[in-house]
Design a protein around this motif. Structure first.
Motif, PDB file in Angstrom:
ATOM      1  N   ASP A  88      67.706  20.031  49.713  1.00 11.33           N
ATOM      2  CA  ASP A  88      68.023  20.458  48.344  1.00 11.33           C
ATOM      3  C   ASP A  88      67.080  19.737  47.392  1.00 11.33           C
ATOM      4  O   ASP A  88      67.275  18.573  47.059  1.00 11.33           O
ATOM      5  CB  ASP A  88      69.475  20.134  48.012  1.00 11.33           C
ATOM      6  N   GLU A  89      66.051  20.435  46.946  1.00 12.27           N
ATOM      7  CA  GLU A  89      65.011  19.833  46.102  1.00 12.27           C
ATOM      8  C   GLU A  89      65.149  20.228  44.636  1.00 12.27           C
ATOM      9  O   GLU A  89      64.251  19.957  43.834  1.00 12.27           O
ATOM     10  CB  GLU A  89      63.631  20.246  46.620  1.00 12.27           C
ATOM     11  N   ARG A  90      66.290  20.816  44.262  1.00 15.37           N
ATOM     12  CA  ARG A  90      66.467  21.323  42.894  1.00 15.37           C
ATOM     13  C   ARG A  90      66.283  20.251  41.837  1.00 15.37           C
ATOM     14  O   ARG A  90      65.825  20.528  40.718  1.00 15.37           O
ATOM     15  CB  ARG A  90      67.861  21.931  42.735  1.00 15.37           C
ATOM     16  N   PHE A  91      66.680  19.009  42.159  1.00 17.14           N
ATOM     17  CA  PHE A  91      66.768  17.988  41.118  1.00 17.14           C
ATOM     18  C   PHE A  91      65.633  16.961  41.182  1.00 17.14           C
ATOM     19  O   PHE A  91      65.690  15.944  40.487  1.00 17.14           O
ATOM     20  CB  PHE A  91      68.129  17.297  41.204  1.00 17.14           C
ATOM     21  N   LEU A  92      64.622  17.227  41.981  1.00 12.58           N
ATOM     22  CA  LEU A  92      63.466  16.338  41.985  1.00 12.58           C
ATOM     23  C   LEU A  92      62.730  16.405  40.647  1.00 12.58           C
ATOM     24  O   LEU A  92      62.100  15.436  40.218  1.00 12.58           O
ATOM     25  CB  LEU A  92      62.513  16.702  43.132  1.00 12.58           C
ATOM     26  N   GLN A  93      62.823  17.555  39.990  1.00 19.15           N
ATOM     27  CA  GLN A  93      62.326  17.728  38.622  1.00 19.15           C
ATOM     28  C   GLN A  93      63.525  18.047  37.741  1.00 19.15           C
ATOM     29  O   GLN A  93      64.599  18.386  38.226  1.00 19.15           O
ATOM     30  CB  GLN A  93      61.296  18.855  38.567  1.00 19.15           C
ATOM     31  N   LYS A  94      63.340  17.947  36.437  1.00 12.52           N
ATOM     32  CA  LYS A  94      64.438  18.255  35.521  1.00 12.52           C
ATOM     33  C   LYS A  94      64.977  19.656  35.788  1.00 12.52           C
ATOM     34  O   LYS A  94      64.215  20.619  35.830  1.00 12.52           O
ATOM     35  CB  LYS A  94      63.965  18.164  34.065  1.00 12.52           C
ATOM     36  N   GLN A  95      66.282  19.728  35.949  1.00 15.62           N
ATOM     37  CA  GLN A  95      66.935  20.994  36.253  1.00 15.62           C
ATOM     38  C   GLN A  95      68.037  21.244  35.240  1.00 15.62           C
ATOM     39  O   GLN A  95      68.906  20.403  35.033  1.00 15.62           O
ATOM     40  CB  GLN A  95      67.534  20.931  37.663  1.00 15.62           C
ATOM     41  N   SER A  96      68.008  22.407  34.604  1.00 13.11           N
ATOM     42  CA  SER A  96      69.095  22.778  33.703  1.00 13.11           C
ATOM     43  C   SER A  96      70.387  22.904  34.502  1.00 13.11           C
ATOM     44  O   SER A  96      70.403  23.416  35.621  1.00 13.11           O
ATOM     45  CB  SER A  96      68.787  24.102  33.013  1.00 13.11           C
ATOM     46  N   LEU A  97      71.495  22.431  33.892  1.00 16.68           N
ATOM     47  CA  LEU A  97      72.797  22.529  34.544  1.00 16.68           C
ATOM     48  C   LEU A  97      73.557  23.802  34.153  1.00 16.68           C
ATOM     49  O   LEU A  97      74.721  23.950  34.520  1.00 16.68           O
ATOM     50  CB  LEU A  97      73.638  21.293  34.200  1.00 16.68           C
ATOM     51  N   GLU A  98      72.888  24.692  33.452  1.00 16.89           N
ATOM     52  CA  GLU A  98      73.553  25.933  33.076  1.00 16.89           C
ATOM     53  C   GLU A  98      73.987  26.692  34.320  1.00 16.89           C
ATOM     54  O   GLU A  98      73.190  26.996  35.212  1.00 16.89           O
ATOM     55  CB  GLU A  98      72.626  26.811  32.225  1.00 16.89           C
ATOM     56  N   ASN A  99      75.294  26.963  34.399  1.00 18.41           N
ATOM     57  CA  ASN A  99      75.892  27.716  35.505  1.00 18.41           C
ATOM     58  C   ASN A  99      75.713  27.041  36.865  1.00 18.41           C
ATOM     59  O   ASN A  99      75.816  27.706  37.907  1.00 18.41           O
ATOM     60  CB  ASN A  99      75.323  29.138  35.570  1.00 18.41           C
ATOM     61  N   ILE A 100      75.462  25.733  36.861  1.00 17.71           N
ATOM     62  CA  ILE A 100      75.407  24.978  38.115  1.00 17.71           C
ATOM     63  C   ILE A 100      76.685  24.152  38.235  1.00 17.71           C
ATOM     64  O   ILE A 100      77.046  23.420  37.319  1.00 17.71           O
ATOM     65  CB  ILE A 100      74.167  24.070  38.179  1.00 17.71           C
ATOM     66  N   PHE A 101      77.341  24.289  39.364  1.00 20.01           N
ATOM     67  CA  PHE A 101      78.591  23.573  39.619  1.00 20.01           C
ATOM     68  C   PHE A 101      78.386  22.655  40.813  1.00 20.01           C
ATOM     69  O   PHE A 101      77.943  23.100  41.883  1.00 20.01           O
ATOM     70  CB  PHE A 101      79.724  24.570  39.872  1.00 20.01           C
ATOM     71  N   LEU A 102      78.693  21.376  40.624  1.00 16.83           N
ATOM     72  CA  LEU A 102      78.410  20.370  41.647  1.00 16.83           C
ATOM     73  C   LEU A 102      79.648  19.563  41.990  1.00 16.83           C
ATOM     74  O   LEU A 102      80.435  19.207  41.118  1.00 16.83           O
ATOM     75  CB  LEU A 102      77.312  19.419  41.160  1.00 16.83           C
ATOM     76  N   ASP A 103      79.817  19.300  43.248  1.00 12.93           N
ATOM     77  CA  ASP A 103      80.723  18.265  43.753  1.00 12.93           C
ATOM     78  C   ASP A 103      80.158  17.876  45.112  1.00 12.93           C
ATOM     79  O   ASP A 103      80.709  18.197  46.158  1.00 12.93           O
ATOM     80  CB  ASP A 103      82.163  18.776  43.866  1.00 12.93           C
ATOM     81  N   ASN A 104      79.006  17.186  45.049  1.00 15.83           N
ATOM     82  CA  ASN A 104      78.182  16.973  46.235  1.00 15.83           C
ATOM     83  C   ASN A 104      77.652  15.550  46.331  1.00 15.83           C
ATOM     84  O   ASN A 104      77.494  14.869  45.316  1.00 15.83           O
ATOM     85  CB  ASN A 104      76.994  17.941  46.222  1.00 15.83           C
ATOM     86  N   SER A 105      77.342  15.147  47.549  1.00 12.84           N
ATOM     87  CA  SER A 105      76.709  13.860  47.805  1.00 12.84           C
ATOM     88  C   SER A 105      75.245  14.074  48.182  1.00 12.84           C
ATOM     89  O   SER A 105      74.923  14.958  48.980  1.00 12.84           O
ATOM     90  CB  SER A 105      77.413  13.121  48.952  1.00 12.84           C
TER      91      SER A 105
END
Length: 311
Positions: A216-233
């Motif tokens: 999961d490389e989504r957050f290696l760069q700035k990522q908008s949290l619009e419509n992103i739901f997280l409960d992850n390690s």
């Protein structure tokens, strides 16, 4: 003196303020839970608080298990499957708080700490608070001492160092963490998130790790949290940091190497986000991911630093 420590005794338990009198930056700490309840910096003529905390100590006591806002997680983190684990040939079952079938967020989130050393200098304001866990839960019959050292320094730099020591005759299983919720104003969908991790731990439907990993490389760069739901390690890189930002503010969360797991949770209300530094994975008393076996009479430390800045 530039940095001041004020202890307010007017609530159910003491409330501590660490303040930079030059800038107005202030951290509000509760002796109940040892938690960070507010973290203010000056913004556009007033003080802005980036912590989604409680209105009072009384409210914290009544509602800490609702969302575990700012809770100290110890001696296990997140979920412990069925509240059970095996250690040294014996089976143990936690009795304290459960969510569904699983024990949740450790045993001392509602502990009341004893105030210790207070430091006021031109360079820092700091306070140490200590709690003795005395085998209160038969599912964890291992006493230990936990100390929290909160420190505020220039440039809105706030840190907390957790120290653990025990004198049991044998090593004891342990995991450590924090559960703060942060807000930058407005909904989470207007925030960006970046952290130094490209690997997520796969969870089952009950949020218990399966043992598998997901790229999961989504957050290696700035990522908008619009419509992103997280409960992850996520597995952080060495001394990997997490950066939360919007148009006006940036919060840097920097754990030391003893917090290699980053848990991120976006609650349904979308008004704040939990950024949790953990020493190991959820259910690691069973899966062993990051499980620590603390030796008797040896001190262990875990540190996280925060810095809130105006952009």
């Amino acid at each position: 003196m530039r940095f001041k420590v004020v202890v307010n005794q007017e609530q159910d338990h003491p409330v501590v303020h660490l303040t930079d009198t030059q800038t107005g930056c202030t951290a509000e700490l509760f002796v109940f839970g040892g938690l960070l309840n507010a973290y203010h910096i000056p913004l556009d003529g007033s003080l802005f608080n980036c912590v989604d905390g409680f209105n009072s100590v009384k409210e914290a006591k009544e509602n800490i298990t609702t969302a575990f806002k700012s809770a100290k997680i110890s001696p296990f983190v997140c979920r412990l499957q069925n509240g059970q684990y095996h250690y040294d040939g014996q089976s143990y079952t936690i009795r304290k708080n459960y969510l569904g079938n699983h024990a949740l967020h450790g045993l001392i989130y509602d502990a009341v700490y004893e105030l210790g050393t207070i430091t006021e200098t031109e360079e820092a304001a700091a306070i140490t608070m200590t709690h003795q866990y005395q085998r209160n839960d038969p599912g964890y019959p291992f006493s230990y001492t936990i100390s929290l050292h909160w420190e505020l320094r220039p440039n809105n730099h706030l840190s907390v160092t957790t120290s653990i020591m025990h004198s049991n005759s044998n090593p004891i299983p342990y995991a450590d963490g924090w559960h703060p919720y942060f807000t930058l104003g407005g909904p989470v969908d207007q925030y960006q998130l970046q952290f130094d991790a490209d690997t997520q731990l796969e969870f089952d439907a009950a949020l218990i790790p399966t043992g598998k990993k997901i790229k999961d490389e989504r957050f290696l760069q700035k990522q908008s949290l619009e419509n992103i739901f997280l409960d992850n390690s996520f597995e952080l890189g060495l001394n990997g940091k997490c950066v939360l930002s919007n148009q006006h503010l940036q919060l840097d969360v920097v754990p030391d190497e003893h917090y290699p797991i980053l848990q991120v949770y976006t609650p349904e209300h979308r008004k704040s986000i939990a950024i949790e530094n953990l020493s190991g994975a959820p259910d690691n008393f069973n899966n062993g991911i990051g499980l620590l076996m603390l030796l008797p009479n040896k001190q262990y430390q875990f540190k996280t630093s925060y810095q809130l800045t105006k952009l």
